[in-house]
Design a protein around this motif. Structure first.
Motif, PDB file in Angstrom:
ATOM      1  N   GLN A 239      18.049  18.241  10.837  1.00  0.00           N
ATOM      2  CA  GLN A 239      17.855  18.291   9.388  1.00  0.00           C
ATOM      3  C   GLN A 239      16.440  17.836   9.035  1.00  0.00           C
ATOM      4  N   PRO A 240      15.770  18.535   8.120  1.00  0.00           N
ATOM      5  CA  PRO A 240      14.432  18.077   7.721  1.00  0.00           C
ATOM      6  C   PRO A 240      14.516  16.813   6.883  1.00  0.00           C
ATOM      7  N   VAL A 241      13.459  16.035   6.907  1.00  0.00           N
ATOM      8  CA  VAL A 241      13.344  14.883   6.018  1.00  0.00           C
ATOM      9  C   VAL A 241      12.887  15.408   4.661  1.00  0.00           C
ATOM     10  N   SER A 242      13.735  15.259   3.675  1.00  0.00           N
ATOM     11  CA  SER A 242      13.416  15.755   2.338  1.00  0.00           C
ATOM     12  C   SER A 242      12.534  14.738   1.632  1.00  0.00           C
ATOM     13  N   MET A 243      11.401  15.194   1.061  1.00  0.00           N
ATOM     14  CA  MET A 243      10.479  14.270   0.397  1.00  0.00           C
ATOM     15  C   MET A 243       9.665  15.012  -0.647  1.00  0.00           C
ATOM     16  N   LEU A 244       9.151  14.269  -1.592  1.00  0.00           N
ATOM     17  CA  LEU A 244       8.192  14.825  -2.532  1.00  0.00           C
ATOM     18  C   LEU A 244       6.804  14.749  -1.905  1.00  0.00           C
ATOM     19  N   ILE A 245       5.955  15.735  -2.197  1.00  0.00           N
ATOM     20  CA  ILE A 245       4.568  15.627  -1.720  1.00  0.00           C
ATOM     21  C   ILE A 245       4.003  14.324  -2.278  1.00  0.00           C
ATOM     22  N   PRO A 246       3.552  13.425  -1.422  1.00  0.00           N
ATOM     23  CA  PRO A 246       3.220  12.079  -1.903  1.00  0.00           C
ATOM     24  C   PRO A 246       1.855  12.005  -2.579  1.00  0.00           C
ATOM     25  N   GLU A 247       1.711  11.000  -3.413  1.00  0.00           N
ATOM     26  CA  GLU A 247       0.373  10.591  -3.831  1.00  0.00           C
ATOM     27  C   GLU A 247      -0.283   9.899  -2.633  1.00  0.00           C
ATOM     28  N   VAL A 248      -1.596  10.025  -2.525  1.00  0.00           N
ATOM     29  CA  VAL A 248      -2.316   9.393  -1.416  1.00  0.00           C
ATOM     30  C   VAL A 248      -3.424   8.516  -1.988  1.00  0.00           C
ATOM     31  N   VAL A 249      -3.322   7.239  -1.738  1.00  0.00           N
ATOM     32  CA  VAL A 249      -4.335   6.280  -2.195  1.00  0.00           C
ATOM     33  C   VAL A 249      -5.334   6.064  -1.065  1.00  0.00           C
ATOM     34  N   GLY A 250      -6.597   6.298  -1.344  1.00  0.00           N
ATOM     35  CA  GLY A 250      -7.645   6.079  -0.353  1.00  0.00           C
ATOM     36  C   GLY A 250      -8.116   4.635  -0.369  1.00  0.00           C
ATOM     37  N   PHE A 251      -8.180   4.009   0.799  1.00  0.00           N
ATOM     38  CA  PHE A 251      -8.643   2.622   0.909  1.00  0.00           C
ATOM     39  C   PHE A 251      -9.932   2.637   1.733  1.00  0.00           C
ATOM     40  N   LYS A 252     -11.054   2.400   1.057  1.00  0.00           N
ATOM     41  CA  LYS A 252     -12.359   2.502   1.714  1.00  0.00           C
ATOM     42  C   LYS A 252     -12.753   1.160   2.326  1.00  0.00           C
ATOM     43  N   LEU A 253     -13.012   1.182   3.627  1.00  0.00           N
ATOM     44  CA  LEU A 253     -13.437  -0.013   4.339  1.00  0.00           C
ATOM     45  C   LEU A 253     -14.924   0.075   4.661  1.00  0.00           C
ATOM     46  N   THR A 254     -15.651  -0.971   4.292  1.00  0.00           N
ATOM     47  CA  THR A 254     -17.074  -1.048   4.593  1.00  0.00           C
ATOM     48  C   THR A 254     -17.363  -2.401   5.231  1.00  0.00           C
ATOM     49  N   GLY A 255     -18.557  -2.538   5.803  1.00  0.00           N
ATOM     50  CA  GLY A 255     -18.955  -3.814   6.395  1.00  0.00           C
ATOM     51  C   GLY A 255     -18.184  -4.115   7.665  1.00  0.00           C
ATOM     52  N   LYS A 256     -18.230  -5.376   8.102  1.00  0.00           N
ATOM     53  CA  LYS A 256     -17.488  -5.798   9.286  1.00  0.00           C
ATOM     54  C   LYS A 256     -17.081  -7.255   9.129  1.00  0.00           C
ATOM     55  N   LEU A 257     -16.069  -7.671   9.888  1.00  0.00           N
ATOM     56  CA  LEU A 257     -15.555  -9.032   9.784  1.00  0.00           C
ATOM     57  C   LEU A 257     -16.594 -10.046  10.248  1.00  0.00           C
ATOM     58  N   ARG A 258     -16.619 -11.207   9.555  1.00  0.00           N
ATOM     59  CA  ARG A 258     -17.551 -12.282   9.904  1.00  0.00           C
ATOM     60  C   ARG A 258     -17.045 -13.063  11.120  1.00  0.00           C
ATOM     61  N   GLU A 259     -17.904 -13.865  11.666  1.00  0.00           N
ATOM     62  CA  GLU A 259     -17.554 -14.765  12.765  1.00  0.00           C
ATOM     63  C   GLU A 259     -16.367 -15.637  12.354  1.00  0.00           C
ATOM     64  N   GLY A 260     -15.372 -15.741  13.228  1.00  0.00           N
ATOM     65  CA  GLY A 260     -14.234 -16.617  12.973  1.00  0.00           C
ATOM     66  C   GLY A 260     -13.116 -15.986  12.154  1.00  0.00           C
ATOM     67  N   ILE A 261     -13.291 -14.748  11.712  1.00  0.00           N
ATOM     68  CA  ILE A 261     -12.274 -14.069  10.901  1.00  0.00           C
ATOM     69  C   ILE A 261     -11.524 -13.089  11.803  1.00  0.00           C
ATOM     70  N   THR A 262     -10.193 -13.071  11.692  1.00  0.00           N
ATOM     71  CA  THR A 262      -9.371 -12.268  12.597  1.00  0.00           C
ATOM     72  C   THR A 262      -8.805 -11.038  11.892  1.00  0.00           C
ATOM     73  N   ALA A 263      -8.239 -10.149  12.707  1.00  0.00           N
ATOM     74  CA  ALA A 263      -7.569  -8.958  12.173  1.00  0.00           C
ATOM     75  C   ALA A 263      -6.405  -9.361  11.274  1.00  0.00           C
ATOM     76  N   THR A 264      -5.748 -10.475  11.576  1.00  0.00           N
ATOM     77  CA  THR A 264      -4.640 -10.947  10.735  1.00  0.00           C
ATOM     78  C   THR A 264      -5.139 -11.322   9.348  1.00  0.00           C
ATOM     79  N   ASP A 265      -6.291 -11.981   9.285  1.00  0.00           N
ATOM     80  CA  ASP A 265      -6.872 -12.319   7.980  1.00  0.00           C
ATOM     81  C   ASP A 265      -7.157 -11.040   7.190  1.00  0.00           C
ATOM     82  N   LEU A 266      -7.679 -10.044   7.889  1.00  0.00           N
ATOM     83  CA  LEU A 266      -7.966  -8.759   7.234  1.00  0.00           C
ATOM     84  C   LEU A 266      -6.690  -8.128   6.700  1.00  0.00           C
TER      85      LEU A 266
END
Length: 905
Positions: A239-266
């Protein structure tokens, strides 16, 4: 995949000596327009194109994707067919139970049992059953494995039968890893291959999973998300998964994490931002040139947490980093080459400066991310590290006020003394030493869950911090239950290779198992003196874990305050032993010379972490996944019968024949309106699936506990709700039985209680529901906002049905739970302008719902509420059956009833 190739839209991709057929988006008449679609929607468009049959998928569906570009949203329903399904054992066991019961039903109604078989590839990873009974010792892993096999023998024998009996069904045995990490490191292909008409057809790898954190796989450019077990069963049955064509929110990532900051903090920052933005039911797609600095393991951490920020998925496009990770984790050179060539040919490759069209956008400069935790009971409640003591204190103000009031009411009595002691702390004896336990004490510190144990950088950071701490002479606070439960065996390989395991063990972080432990409530018992001190004095103690969920009553029944943190911070809090310390300025302890040691003194540098991560090698993945389906000697020793139907055992406490199909006919009964129903529960906002269907420990004095004891099962052998999901007798008794749930029909009562009417008697929700069933009275549940958030638990819907609930009326729903309710034949309704609070519901009202016999998707319905004094008020609600396919499922009494009838046709 469709059974025959439609040559109208195909192209050939030649690589080396081999050629592949694929369905080309460029061949569509709208190909140029579609180039600007978010890449996640391109994957959906390819799925429609490949399954274009003029029935379930039409040309208009594909044209709707081009139309989406003009408004960034669509009300069009589409049929999505994922190429595979992923399960874990908590949700997988009931799914296989349903498949076995469906075989019985098809056979009873005149068909052949063998007609019930997965049509898509299904992988079930057993990862949710290991509990942290033993800890902080070299024997912990072996003890926990032995206990897991002893407790779960019936379940595992059942899954072995499924592995042997069903086609297209693979089982990854216990002790291998967490399903999402196994999916990321081994199962996921990014580009899927399948033979059709003697040709190799390729397409994007797509899936649905029976765990909400299936979204983790989106880090590899693989579109997938969690669905209810019911919906997943239907998907694997064609059976197909029935769904509405979704809205898509773009999340723009710039820069990079500072010293001492982890992926969990992000990720905790991203969760808070997206929750605030409001992305429930939407896709989130990450873009921006900051992705070039973001390792795939960090992307996986963010993608994993999509349920916490409320999105259907958090998608990352394919790029050079994807290829690097596929290579690292042991995928073949041919597969990596295919991923690159296909992604570029289909427009799925991420290029620098890409700016697709999105419904809406937001952005984050990663250099601004600060060290943080989330708590004390929701993943989106981010708190910077320096503010943790204040946040903990604020969360305790109401508790303290209540205790002070209690003290005044009981002045001079034993209760007053106990309350005073609770506020000041209490002494306890452990291993011959006296310690003082205070409010805010960290009693659980767990490196656990799929979220972070897929990420070498944070695990190496935890090991390096442990090494520095041990070298300084720091020790774990004696009241902390510490544990290390990685998501795959590769983790221990590289921690050993880096020489960091001995230091983690020195601080109590011994290996306790490979699987979901503390994060899902399998934290096991605390040492008895500590548990007694907490219970006796009603203390507010804390857990710190590297997980993704911290809802009330989830981690441990006696731990009220739960905090999500990176693995190195988990180790730090094990040293500190308290949430009342500010780790940015308070000492964690003293060194060998008695000098204070601060977090900054032992926090590893980015360079040290990077050097450690370089030790993670492809050979480790080859070694651990070489025989991934074989299992250990315990698994291989399980003997199962060779039969097409399951031999149900009436005395089994784990696996029982469910009642869903036992009385069904070949044709469905017509849907009827609901007349004079009673309220089973009136609930507030953010009622989670943990509240509705707990996964943790079973209390001895609960309906489920009493049932198990009636079978002669001792408390020590109760296991958990999650492990007993194959037995409906346990699960229906556990529905709405969370010790922290609050039914507003009762004043100042926590736990699964309600009031039966017209008697007015206070009963457990289960006992009241059974009495109403005897009286042939239908039931309704009323709730606030975000009803059903959290894990994708099918039993939250199944149990609701078995209690006799025909409708839920809420202010808003979490996507998966809404779908699950429909899949079980329970109608979800949404307040339009009212709420339980505005209506002043007391719980003694009679509820009638008109218009169910002539439903259409999204229809407004009339609800008549009759008070005990005879006064009536009428309100409007919206039916949250959103699509035509969902309506058909509901009219059949559920999605699986529909599938059975289709098989019989």
């Amino acid at each position: 995949m469709s059974t025959r190739v439609n040559a109208s839209y195909t192209e050939t991709l030649a690589l080396g000596q081999k050629s592949y057929l694929y369905y080309s988006l460029q061949k569509l008449s709208q190909g140029k327009e579609l180039a600007r679609l978010p890449k996640s929607l391109k994957v959906l468009t390819e799925n429609l194109l490949r399954n274009l049959d003029g029935d379930t998928v039409t040309e208009d569906d594909i044209a709707a994707m081009a139309a989406w570009l003009k408004q960034g949203e669509s009300s069009r329903e589409i049929a999505f067919r994922p190429v595979r399904v992923l399960m874990q054992d908590f949700t997988g066991v009931p799914a296989v139970v349903d498949l076995a019961a469906m075989r019985d039903a098809v056979q009873r109604l005149g068909g052949k049992a063998e007609q019930v078989n997965p049509l898509s590839a299904v992988d079930l990873v057993i990862d949710h059953s290991v509990m942290v009974d033993a800890f902080a010792s070299e024997q912990a892993f072996a003890i926990n494995v032995d206990m897991e096999m002893a407790r779960n023998g019936e379940r595992y024998a059942f899954l072995r039968w499924g592995q042997k009996t069903f086609d297209n069904f693979s089982v990854v045995p216990p002790g291998t890893g967490i399903c999402h990490q196994v999916n990321l490191e081994y199962l996921g292909q990014t580009v899927w291959q399948q033979e059709q008409d003697n040709q190799t057809v390729i397409c994007p790898d797509t899936l649905v999973g029976t765990d909400s954190h299936t979204t983790m796989i989106n880090a590899l450019g693989i579109l997938g998300w969690g669905v209810g077990g019911i919906e997943a069963e239907a998907a694997m049955l064609g059976q197909p998964v029935s769904m509405l064509i979704p809205e898509v929110v773009g999340f723009k990532l710039t820069g990079k994490l500072r010293e001492g900051i982890t992926a969990t903090d992000l990720v905790l920052t991203v969760v808070q931002m997206l929750r605030s933005k409001g992305v429930v039911g939407k896709f989130v797609e990450f873009y921006g040139d900051g992705l070039a600095t973001l390792p795939l393991a960090d992307r996986a951490t963010i993608a994993n947490m999509a349920p916490e920020y409320g999105a259907t998925c958090g998608f990352f496009p394919v790029d050079e980093e994807t290829l690097r990770y596929l290579t690292l984790t042991g995928r073949s050179a041919e597969q990596v080459e295919l991923v690159e060539a296909y992604s570029k040919a289909q427009g799925l490759w991420r290029h620098a400066g890409d700016e697709p069209v999105f419904t809406d956008t937001l952005g984050l400069d990663m250099s601004e991310v600060e060290a943080c935790l989330a708590g004390p009971k929701r993943p989106q409640d981010r708190v910077t590290l320096s503010n943790v003591p204040q946040a903990f204190s604020l969360s305790q103000e109401l508790v303290t006020e209540r205790k002070q009031e209690q003290r005044l009411e009981n002045e001079g009595g034993q209760t007053a003394v106990a309350v005073e002691q609770s506020l000041k702390g209490t002494e306890f004896l452990l291993n011959g030493h006296t310690h003082k336990l205070e409010n805010g004490a960290v009693v659980i510190a767990a490196i656990t869950s799929c979220t972070n144990t897929s990420n070498p950088s944070v695990l190496m950071a935890a090991g390096l911090l442990a090494k520095a701490a041990v070298e300084k002479g720091l020790t774990r606070a004696p009241w902390v239950k510490s544990s290390l439960a990685p998501g795959s065996k590769v983790v221990t390989d590289y921690l050993i290779k880096a020489g960091l395991m001995p230091y983690l063990e020195e601080l109590g972080f011994y290996l306790v198992g490979y699987g979901c432990t503390t994060c899902i409530g399998n934290s096991g018992p605390l040492p008895e003196p500590i548990e007694e001190a907490i219970k006796k004095n009603d203390m507010t103690v804390a857990a710190v874990l590297s997980g993704n969920r911290n809802f009330e009553g989830r981690i441990h029944p006696f731990v009220k305050s739960n905090w999500l943190a990176s693995p190195p911070l988990v180790v730090a809090y094990a040293l500190a032993g308290s949430m009342n310390l500010d780790l940015t300025k308070d000492a964690l302890g003293t060194d060998k010379d008695g000098k204070p040691v601060y977090l900054k003194d032992i926090w590893p540098s980015q360079q040290a972490i990077a050097e450690a991560v370089e030790l993670v090698k492809t050979e480790m993945f080859h070694k651990e996944y070489a025989a991934v389906f074989d299992g250990d000697e315990h698994w291989r020793a399980i003997d199962v019968a060779n039969s097409s139907t399951f031999n149900w055992q009436s005395d089994s406490s784990y696996i029982q024949h469910p009642p869903f199909f036992q009385t069904m006919d070949k044709t469905p009964e017509p849907v009827r309106d609901i007349s004079k129903a009673r309220l089973l529960a009136v609930l507030g906002d953010s009622v989670t699936t943990d509240h509705i269907s707990p996964a943790g420990s079973i209390k001895a004095d609960s309906p489920a506990g009493r049932y198990l004891q009636s079978l002669g099962i001792e408390r020590k052998d109760f296991n958990s709700y999650g492990s007993r999901r194959g037995n409906h007798e346990v699960m229906m008794r556990g529905t709405f039985a969370n010790i922290r749930i609050r039914n507003l029909m009762l004043e100042n009562v926590e736990g699964g209680e309600t009031r039966h009417y017209p008697s007015g008697e206070q009963l457990s929700i289960y006992d009241a529901a059974m009495r109403y069933q005897e009286e042939k009275v239908p039931l309704v549940v009323v709730a606030g906002k975000e009803y059903g958030t959290g894990s994708s638990r099918d039993w939250a819907a199944k149990g609701t049905l078995l209690l006799g609930v025909r409708a839920v009326i809420a202010e808003s729903y979490e996507r998966i739970h809404r779908s699950n309710l429909i899949g079980m034949g329970v109608v979800p309704l949404e307040f339009i302008s009212d709420s339980a609070a505005s209506l002043g519901l007391k719980g003694d009202e009679l509820i009638s719902i008109k218009g169910l016999n002539e439903l259409t998707p999204g229809k407004e319905l009339q609800v008549i509420i009759e008070a005990a004094d005879g006064n009536k008020q009428e309100i409007k609600v919206r039916c949250r059956i959103d699509t035509g396919k969902e309506l058909i499922y509901y009219q059949h009494g559920g999605i699986l009833h529909y599938v059975i009838r289709r098989i019989l046709e």
